[in-house]
Design a protein around this motif. Structure first.
Motif, PDB file in Angstrom:
ATOM      1  N   TYR A  24       0.835  -1.198   0.000  1.00 24.94           N
ATOM      2  CA  TYR A  24       0.000   0.000   0.000  1.00 24.94           C
ATOM      3  C   TYR A  24       0.871   1.250   0.000  1.00 24.94           C
ATOM      4  O   TYR A  24       2.035   1.225   0.386  1.00 24.94           O
ATOM      5  CB  TYR A  24      -0.978   0.001   1.176  1.00 24.94           C
ATOM      6  N   SER A  25       0.268   2.357  -0.461  1.00 23.71           N
ATOM      7  CA  SER A  25       1.024   3.598  -0.587  1.00 23.71           C
ATOM      8  C   SER A  25       0.069   4.786  -0.671  1.00 23.71           C
ATOM      9  O   SER A  25      -1.047   4.664  -1.197  1.00 23.71           O
ATOM     10  CB  SER A  25       1.883   3.562  -1.857  1.00 23.71           C
ATOM     11  N   LEU A  26       0.519   5.927  -0.166  1.00 25.02           N
ATOM     12  CA  LEU A  26      -0.179   7.199  -0.383  1.00 25.02           C
ATOM     13  C   LEU A  26       0.515   8.028  -1.459  1.00 25.02           C
ATOM     14  O   LEU A  26       0.041   9.096  -1.814  1.00 25.02           O
ATOM     15  CB  LEU A  26      -0.244   8.000   0.927  1.00 25.02           C
ATOM     16  N   ASP A  27       1.643   7.541  -1.961  1.00 26.06           N
ATOM     17  CA  ASP A  27       2.444   8.275  -2.946  1.00 26.06           C
ATOM     18  C   ASP A  27       2.367   7.687  -4.350  1.00 26.06           C
ATOM     19  O   ASP A  27       2.607   8.390  -5.330  1.00 26.06           O
ATOM     20  CB  ASP A  27       3.922   8.293  -2.526  1.00 26.06           C
ATOM     21  N   VAL A  28       2.089   6.399  -4.443  1.00 23.96           N
ATOM     22  CA  VAL A  28       2.142   5.688  -5.717  1.00 23.96           C
ATOM     23  C   VAL A  28       0.784   5.062  -5.991  1.00 23.96           C
ATOM     24  O   VAL A  28       0.303   4.245  -5.202  1.00 23.96           O
ATOM     25  CB  VAL A  28       3.220   4.582  -5.684  1.00 23.96           C
ATOM     26  N   LEU A  29       0.164   5.447  -7.079  1.00 13.95           N
ATOM     27  CA  LEU A  29      -1.115   4.842  -7.452  1.00 13.95           C
ATOM     28  C   LEU A  29      -0.877   3.548  -8.217  1.00 13.95           C
ATOM     29  O   LEU A  29       0.153   3.370  -8.863  1.00 13.95           O
ATOM     30  CB  LEU A  29      -1.928   5.804  -8.308  1.00 13.95           C
ATOM     31  N   ASN A  30      -1.849   2.655  -8.114  1.00 16.38           N
ATOM     32  CA  ASN A  30      -1.839   1.402  -8.881  1.00 16.38           C
ATOM     33  C   ASN A  30      -0.690   0.470  -8.504  1.00 16.38           C
ATOM     34  O   ASN A  30       0.029  -0.022  -9.366  1.00 16.38           O
ATOM     35  CB  ASN A  30      -1.825   1.684 -10.384  1.00 16.38           C
ATOM     36  N   VAL A  31      -0.547   0.223  -7.207  1.00 16.66           N
ATOM     37  CA  VAL A  31       0.411  -0.802  -6.783  1.00 16.66           C
ATOM     38  C   VAL A  31      -0.229  -2.180  -6.968  1.00 16.66           C
ATOM     39  O   VAL A  31      -1.448  -2.329  -6.891  1.00 16.66           O
ATOM     40  CB  VAL A  31       0.875  -0.621  -5.321  1.00 16.66           C
ATOM     41  N   GLY A  32       0.608  -3.159  -7.228  1.00 17.59           N
ATOM     42  CA  GLY A  32       0.166  -4.545  -7.304  1.00 17.59           C
ATOM     43  C   GLY A  32       1.125  -5.408  -6.514  1.00 17.59           C
ATOM     44  O   GLY A  32       2.299  -5.056  -6.369  1.00 17.59           O
ATOM     45  N   VAL A  33       0.645  -6.527  -6.006  1.00 14.82           N
ATOM     46  CA  VAL A  33       1.508  -7.436  -5.254  1.00 14.82           C
ATOM     47  C   VAL A  33       1.062  -8.868  -5.511  1.00 14.82           C
ATOM     48  O   VAL A  33      -0.122  -9.142  -5.731  1.00 14.82           O
ATOM     49  CB  VAL A  33       1.488  -7.115  -3.733  1.00 14.82           C
ATOM     50  N   ASP A  34       2.023  -9.758  -5.515  1.00 17.84           N
ATOM     51  CA  ASP A  34       1.709 -11.185  -5.595  1.00 17.84           C
ATOM     52  C   ASP A  34       2.678 -11.943  -4.704  1.00 17.84           C
ATOM     53  O   ASP A  34       3.832 -11.532  -4.528  1.00 17.84           O
ATOM     54  CB  ASP A  34       1.805 -11.709  -7.029  1.00 17.84           C
ATOM     55  N   ILE A  35       2.181 -13.033  -4.127  1.00 16.99           N
ATOM     56  CA  ILE A  35       3.001 -13.859  -3.231  1.00 16.99           C
ATOM     57  C   ILE A  35       2.792 -15.332  -3.557  1.00 16.99           C
ATOM     58  O   ILE A  35       1.679 -15.763  -3.856  1.00 16.99           O
ATOM     59  CB  ILE A  35       2.663 -13.574  -1.746  1.00 16.99           C
TER      60      ILE A  35
ATOM     61  N   GLU B  52      13.632 -18.892  -8.847  1.00 15.46           N
ATOM     62  CA  GLU B  52      13.570 -18.045 -10.043  1.00 15.46           C
ATOM     63  C   GLU B  52      12.251 -18.249 -10.781  1.00 15.46           C
ATOM     64  O   GLU B  52      11.688 -17.309 -11.325  1.00 15.46           O
ATOM     65  CB  GLU B  52      14.751 -18.350 -10.974  1.00 15.46           C
ATOM     66  N   TRP B  53      11.762 -19.481 -10.798  1.00 12.49           N
ATOM     67  CA  TRP B  53      10.455 -19.752 -11.415  1.00 12.49           C
ATOM     68  C   TRP B  53       9.379 -18.910 -10.731  1.00 12.49           C
ATOM     69  O   TRP B  53       8.579 -18.256 -11.386  1.00 12.49           O
ATOM     70  CB  TRP B  53      10.113 -21.241 -11.304  1.00 12.49           C
ATOM     71  N   PHE B  54       9.388 -18.922  -9.390  1.00 14.82           N
ATOM     72  CA  PHE B  54       8.391 -18.159  -8.637  1.00 14.82           C
ATOM     73  C   PHE B  54       8.609 -16.650  -8.781  1.00 14.82           C
ATOM     74  O   PHE B  54       7.660 -15.879  -8.759  1.00 14.82           O
ATOM     75  CB  PHE B  54       8.390 -18.577  -7.168  1.00 14.82           C
ATOM     76  N   ARG B  55       9.850 -16.226  -8.922  1.00 15.78           N
ATOM     77  CA  ARG B  55      10.126 -14.808  -9.140  1.00 15.78           C
ATOM     78  C   ARG B  55       9.435 -14.339 -10.421  1.00 15.78           C
ATOM     79  O   ARG B  55       8.726 -13.328 -10.438  1.00 15.78           O
ATOM     80  CB  ARG B  55      11.636 -14.560  -9.203  1.00 15.78           C
TER      81      ARG B  55
ATOM     82  N   GLY C 219      10.883 -18.142   2.830  1.00 16.95           N
ATOM     83  CA  GLY C 219      10.476 -19.044   1.767  1.00 16.95           C
ATOM     84  C   GLY C 219       9.397 -18.504   0.853  1.00 16.95           C
ATOM     85  O   GLY C 219       9.011 -19.161  -0.113  1.00 16.95           O
ATOM     86  N   ALA C 220       8.886 -17.319   1.138  1.00 22.78           N
ATOM     87  CA  ALA C 220       7.848 -16.723   0.301  1.00 22.78           C
ATOM     88  C   ALA C 220       8.480 -15.741  -0.684  1.00 22.78           C
ATOM     89  O   ALA C 220       9.332 -14.934  -0.306  1.00 22.78           O
ATOM     90  CB  ALA C 220       6.809 -16.001   1.157  1.00 22.78           C
ATOM     91  N   MET C 221       8.095 -15.831  -1.941  1.00 18.36           N
ATOM     92  CA  MET C 221       8.520 -14.878  -2.959  1.00 18.36           C
ATOM     93  C   MET C 221       7.418 -13.834  -3.100  1.00 18.36           C
ATOM     94  O   MET C 221       6.263 -14.163  -3.386  1.00 18.36           O
ATOM     95  CB  MET C 221       8.738 -15.574  -4.299  1.00 18.36           C
ATOM     96  N   ILE C 222       7.772 -12.582  -2.879  1.00 14.32           N
ATOM     97  CA  ILE C 222       6.806 -11.483  -2.964  1.00 14.32           C
ATOM     98  C   ILE C 222       7.309 -10.504  -4.018  1.00 14.32           C
ATOM     99  O   ILE C 222       8.472 -10.108  -4.010  1.00 14.32           O
ATOM    100  CB  ILE C 222       6.666 -10.735  -1.619  1.00 14.32           C
ATOM    101  N   THR C 223       6.413 -10.105  -4.921  1.00 13.14           N
ATOM    102  CA  THR C 223       6.762  -9.088  -5.913  1.00 13.14           C
ATOM    103  C   THR C 223       5.756  -7.945  -5.838  1.00 13.14           C
ATOM    104  O   THR C 223       4.547  -8.168  -5.814  1.00 13.14           O
ATOM    105  CB  THR C 223       6.768  -9.666  -7.335  1.00 13.14           C
ATOM    106  N   MET C 224       6.295  -6.728  -5.779  1.00  9.62           N
ATOM    107  CA  MET C 224       5.496  -5.509  -5.866  1.00  9.62           C
ATOM    108  C   MET C 224       5.700  -4.918  -7.258  1.00  9.62           C
ATOM    109  O   MET C 224       6.803  -4.976  -7.802  1.00  9.62           O
ATOM    110  CB  MET C 224       5.963  -4.479  -4.835  1.00  9.62           C
ATOM    111  N   ALA C 225       4.648  -4.320  -7.811  1.00  5.14           N
ATOM    112  CA  ALA C 225       4.747  -3.659  -9.112  1.00  5.14           C
ATOM    113  C   ALA C 225       3.985  -2.345  -9.058  1.00  5.14           C
ATOM    114  O   ALA C 225       3.009  -2.207  -8.304  1.00  5.14           O
ATOM    115  CB  ALA C 225       4.180  -4.554 -10.208  1.00  5.14           C
ATOM    116  N   TYR C 226       4.428  -1.394  -9.880  1.00  7.56           N
ATOM    117  CA  TYR C 226       3.788  -0.077  -9.933  1.00  7.56           C
ATOM    118  C   TYR C 226       4.202   0.601 -11.240  1.00  7.56           C
ATOM    119  O   TYR C 226       5.217   0.234 -11.851  1.00  7.56           O
ATOM    120  CB  TYR C 226       4.189   0.773  -8.720  1.00  7.56           C
ATOM    121  N   PRO C 227       3.432   1.605 -11.689  1.00  6.43           N
ATOM    122  CA  PRO C 227       3.751   2.258 -12.967  1.00  6.43           C
ATOM    123  C   PRO C 227       5.149   2.876 -12.969  1.00  6.43           C
ATOM    124  O   PRO C 227       5.574   3.503 -11.995  1.00  6.43           O
ATOM    125  CB  PRO C 227       2.666   3.340 -13.088  1.00  6.43           C
ATOM    126  N   SER C 228       5.853   2.722 -14.074  1.00 11.04           N
ATOM    127  CA  SER C 228       7.225   3.229 -14.193  1.00 11.04           C
ATOM    128  C   SER C 228       7.323   4.736 -14.070  1.00 11.04           C
ATOM    129  O   SER C 228       8.376   5.270 -13.736  1.00 11.04           O
ATOM    130  CB  SER C 228       7.826   2.806 -15.540  1.00 11.04           C
TER     131      SER C 228
END
Length: 199
Positions: A81-92, A125-128, A180-189
């Protein structure tokens, strides 16, 4: 700043079922609401109220600059979550999960990603790569409405990079592995490289 929360699913549910029930999903949403409410209180914002955008992505309707996204796998939960960046995404995903890795990669990975995974010989790496795809599609709001193999993660280093596609634009990603959990956050460039911290 992007905030990332990680917890074992057993912190939210009394037991982890093979398949989540409606009550389980409600408990997960309540947990998310508690975390976001505390965050809003600390930032002098109202208690969040929720709705959905035109694509069905959950949004906060009374704190317009609050962006959030959550994800769970059979063993873990993540909330970004963020107050500075719109459209964050996450997967685990947990890297101990047993899947049909080769057939799934052949079906859903871009040839460059397939080569990267095969060269590494590493299940992490597969999970990444998998969580990058999911996080980007959640950030842009399309979910699974796009063919995953069309997305190609371009790595800057082992845990950061960009995914670009004419349909969605460019999204930065950052991967982190914990317990052991792979977490990726994404947001607009367009936001540039963002700092993040555990919450």
């Amino acid at each position: 700043m992007i905030y990332l929360h990680h917890a074992p699913l057993t912190r939210i549910l009394s037991s982890v079922p093979r398949r989540l029930s409606l009550d389980d999903r409600k408990a997960i949403r309540s947990y998310r609401h508690e975390l976001l409410s505390q965050f809003c209180k600390l930032n002098d914002a109202p208690v969040p109220a929720y709705g959905r955008d035109e694509l069905g992505k959950p949004i906060c309707i009374n704190v317009p600059n609050l962006s959030f996204n959550h994800s769970q796998c059979p063993s873990d939960y993540a909330l970004a979550y963020s107050l500075d960046v719109l459209n964050v995404g996450v997967d685990i995903e947990h890297t101990s999960r047993v899947l049909n890795f080769e057939p799934l990669a052949r079906r859903f990975y871009h040839p460059d990603e397939m080569a990267r995974w095969q060269h590494s010989g590493d299940i992490a790496e597969w999970f990444r790569i998998w969580t990058i795809k999911e996080a980007v599609l959640k950030a842009c709001g399309l979910g699974m409405r796009m063919t995953l193999s069309e997305l190609n993660a371009q790595f800057i280093n082992d845990h950061q990079g960009v995914v670009s596609h004419e349909r969605i634009g460019a999204y930065r990603f950052e991967c982190v592995q914990v317990d052991g959990a792979m977490i990726t956050m994404a947001y607009p460039s367009e936001y540039g490289t963002q700092d993040w911290q555990w919450a």
